[in-house]
Write an enzyme that holds these catalytic residues in place. Structure first.
Site, PDB file in Angstrom:
ATOM      1  N   GLY A   1       0.819  -1.208   0.000  1.00 17.59           N
ATOM      2  CA  GLY A   1       0.000   0.000   0.000  1.00 17.59           C
ATOM      3  C   GLY A   1       0.847   1.249   0.000  1.00 17.59           C
ATOM      4  O   GLY A   1       0.337   2.358   0.184  1.00 17.59           O
TER       5      GLY A   1
ATOM      6  N   ALA B   1      -2.212  -1.255  -4.252  1.00 24.08           N
ATOM      7  CA  ALA B   1      -3.416  -0.427  -4.200  1.00 24.08           C
ATOM      8  C   ALA B   1      -3.133   0.791  -3.334  1.00 24.08           C
ATOM      9  O   ALA B   1      -2.387   0.713  -2.349  1.00 24.08           O
ATOM     10  CB  ALA B   1      -4.595  -1.209  -3.629  1.00 24.08           C
TER      11      ALA B   1
ATOM     12  N   ASN C   1      -5.461   2.092  -1.698  1.00 27.13           N
ATOM     13  CA  ASN C   1      -6.373   1.881  -0.578  1.00 27.13           C
ATOM     14  C   ASN C   1      -6.939   0.466  -0.696  1.00 27.13           C
ATOM     15  O   ASN C   1      -7.500   0.112  -1.735  1.00 27.13           O
ATOM     16  CB  ASN C   1      -7.501   2.918  -0.609  1.00 27.13           C
ATOM     17  CG  ASN C   1      -8.324   2.938   0.659  1.00 27.13           C
ATOM     18  OD1 ASN C   1      -8.713   1.898   1.182  1.00 27.13           O
ATOM     19  ND2 ASN C   1      -8.604   4.126   1.157  1.00 27.13           N
ATOM     20  N   PHE C   2      -6.797  -0.335   0.354  1.00 26.81           N
ATOM     21  CA  PHE C   2      -7.242  -1.726   0.326  1.00 26.81           C
ATOM     22  C   PHE C   2      -8.638  -1.932   0.906  1.00 26.81           C
ATOM     23  O   PHE C   2      -9.123  -3.056   0.947  1.00 26.81           O
ATOM     24  CB  PHE C   2      -6.245  -2.609   1.086  1.00 26.81           C
ATOM     25  CG  PHE C   2      -4.998  -2.891   0.314  1.00 26.81           C
ATOM     26  CD1 PHE C   2      -4.947  -3.934  -0.592  1.00 26.81           C
ATOM     27  CD2 PHE C   2      -3.866  -2.110   0.470  1.00 26.81           C
ATOM     28  CE1 PHE C   2      -3.795  -4.212  -1.321  1.00 26.81           C
ATOM     29  CE2 PHE C   2      -2.714  -2.370  -0.245  1.00 26.81           C
ATOM     30  CZ  PHE C   2      -2.680  -3.417  -1.143  1.00 26.81           C
TER      31      PHE C   2
ATOM     32  N   HIS D   1      -8.095  13.584   6.474  1.00 25.81           N
ATOM     33  CA  HIS D   1      -7.302  12.547   7.144  1.00 25.81           C
ATOM     34  C   HIS D   1      -6.707  13.079   8.441  1.00 25.81           C
ATOM     35  O   HIS D   1      -6.695  14.298   8.677  1.00 25.81           O
ATOM     36  CB  HIS D   1      -6.175  12.039   6.236  1.00 25.81           C
ATOM     37  CG  HIS D   1      -6.644  11.089   5.176  1.00 25.81           C
ATOM     38  ND1 HIS D   1      -7.136  11.522   3.971  1.00 25.81           N
ATOM     39  CD2 HIS D   1      -6.686   9.734   5.135  1.00 25.81           C
ATOM     40  CE1 HIS D   1      -7.467  10.475   3.232  1.00 25.81           C
ATOM     41  NE2 HIS D   1      -7.200   9.375   3.921  1.00 25.81           N
ATOM     42  N   HIS D   2      -6.172  12.167   9.226  1.00 22.41           N
ATOM     43  CA  HIS D   2      -5.567  12.489  10.520  1.00 22.41           C
ATOM     44  C   HIS D   2      -4.345  13.390  10.352  1.00 22.41           C
ATOM     45  O   HIS D   2      -3.753  13.487   9.262  1.00 22.41           O
ATOM     46  CB  HIS D   2      -5.171  11.200  11.245  1.00 22.41           C
ATOM     47  CG  HIS D   2      -4.370  10.265  10.394  1.00 22.41           C
ATOM     48  ND1 HIS D   2      -3.006  10.388  10.203  1.00 22.41           N
ATOM     49  CD2 HIS D   2      -4.745   9.197   9.641  1.00 22.41           C
ATOM     50  CE1 HIS D   2      -2.571   9.435   9.403  1.00 22.41           C
ATOM     51  NE2 HIS D   2      -3.608   8.693   9.039  1.00 22.41           N
TER      52      HIS D   2
ATOM     53  N   LYS E   1      -0.830  12.325   8.709  1.00 20.78           N
ATOM     54  CA  LYS E   1      -0.661  12.126   7.269  1.00 20.78           C
ATOM     55  C   LYS E   1      -0.113  13.415   6.672  1.00 20.78           C
ATOM     56  O   LYS E   1      -0.805  14.439   6.630  1.00 20.78           O
ATOM     57  CB  LYS E   1      -1.991  11.745   6.614  1.00 20.78           C
ATOM     58  CG  LYS E   1      -1.864  11.378   5.149  1.00 20.78           C
ATOM     59  CD  LYS E   1      -3.173  10.816   4.620  1.00 20.78           C
ATOM     60  CE  LYS E   1      -3.061  10.397   3.160  1.00 20.78           C
ATOM     61  NZ  LYS E   1      -2.045   9.341   2.944  1.00 20.78           N
TER      62      LYS E   1
ATOM     63  N   GLY F   1      -3.422   9.251  -1.589  1.00 20.68           N
ATOM     64  CA  GLY F   1      -3.319   8.369  -2.754  1.00 20.68           C
ATOM     65  C   GLY F   1      -4.682   7.943  -3.256  1.00 20.68           C
ATOM     66  O   GLY F   1      -4.909   7.820  -4.463  1.00 20.68           O
TER      67      GLY F   1
END
Length: 271
Positions: free
Chosen positions: A96, A122, A124-125, A157-158, A161, A167
């Site tokens: 990832g 990926a 994002n999984f 996001h947090h 990041k 992504g």
């Protein structure tokens, strides 16, 4: 105003997709690595090797070489080198990590298509994000017929990041650009930093503007909006935790054990 919010019971999904026991190596042992370990063990898999920044020599160990698949979540600058070390031992990789494609994408593709290696990559999984991506592509195809709607994206996001946009946001944006003729590029037009400061730029008419917000401990929220003078259509994926990402990575490892080459989420979930 219409909202489409994706939710998924990951525990139920996992129970109905149980695979045979496999040997997994972990490359990167932060919060995500530890969560992947927990989920992999709960699905009957064995963790045979854990490699982090302080034990790189373990790439040469018999334990690592015995792995069916290595799951890699590290920094962008380390990812490509990790792939090479795993491929050298005949170990398939699920990753990832982002940021390596521009410089090494062609080389990795060649190693997977011509040299028999396997990488499942990926941005994002999350299973929910895979479904959300399918909805995004379908909606973009529809909205290509309605130029009165302008499209934009917001991702939250947090505070840990550091990169922006995410992504996942880039992947979603590229899907929109592929399907909407009036957009041929994306740009970050607004960034809200953890300290509350804001930076802005102007998006051109042919660009898809993305707003990036960093606050609290938000696992990830992605919203895509189509706005006209008459109404607003919005689709949103709101992750409740990082657990969905970790489960998706384990599912990808299970898929990779039985498949070969350069693999993506669309191979595992051909919506």
């Amino acid at each position: 105003m219409y909202y489409f919010v994706m939710c998924l019971n990951y525990t139920t999904f996992a129970k109905h997709n149980q695979k045979k026991e496999m040997k997994i190596a972990l490359i990167g042992y932060g919060k995500m690595g530890k969560m992947i370990e927990e989920i992999a063990k709960s699905r009957g898999h064995e963790i045979v090797s854990v490699i982090d920044i302080d034990n790189q020599e373990d790439f040469e160990s018999e334990a690592f070489a015995s792995a069916d698949v290595a799951i890699e979540f590290t920094a962008p600058q380390a990812a490509y080198g990790n792939y090479l070390k795993a491929f050298a031992k005949g170990v398939k990789v699920v990753s990832g990590s982002t940021g390596w494609m521009k410089e090494h994408g062609d080389d990795v593709k060649r190693m997977c298509t011509e040299e028999g290696n396997t990488l499942f990559w990926a941005s994002n999984f999350s299973v929910g994000v895979a479904i959300f991506s399918a909805v995004n592509r379908y909606l973009a195809k529809i909205m290509n017929q309605f130029p009165q709607y302008d499209v934009k994206m917001e991702e939250v996001h947090h505070v840990h990041k550091l990169d922006h946009p995410s992504g996942t946001a880039i992947t979603l944006a590229e899907q929109i650009i592929e399907n909407i003729d009036r957009k041929n590029d994306w740009c970050v037009d607004k960034v809200v930093n953890p300290d509350g400061s804001v930076s802005c730029s102007s998006a051109a008419a042919n660009q898809l503007p993305i707003t990036s917000i960093r606050e609290g401990e938000v696992p990830g929220i992605h919203s895509i909006s189509y706005n006209s003078e008459e109404d607003l259509i919005t689709i949103t994926h709101d992750a409740h935790s990082r657990r969905g990402f970790a489960l998706g990575a384990v599912l990808a490892a299970e898929y990779s054990k039985e498949h070969q080459g350069l693999l993506t989420i669309s191979d595992m979930f051909p919506f």
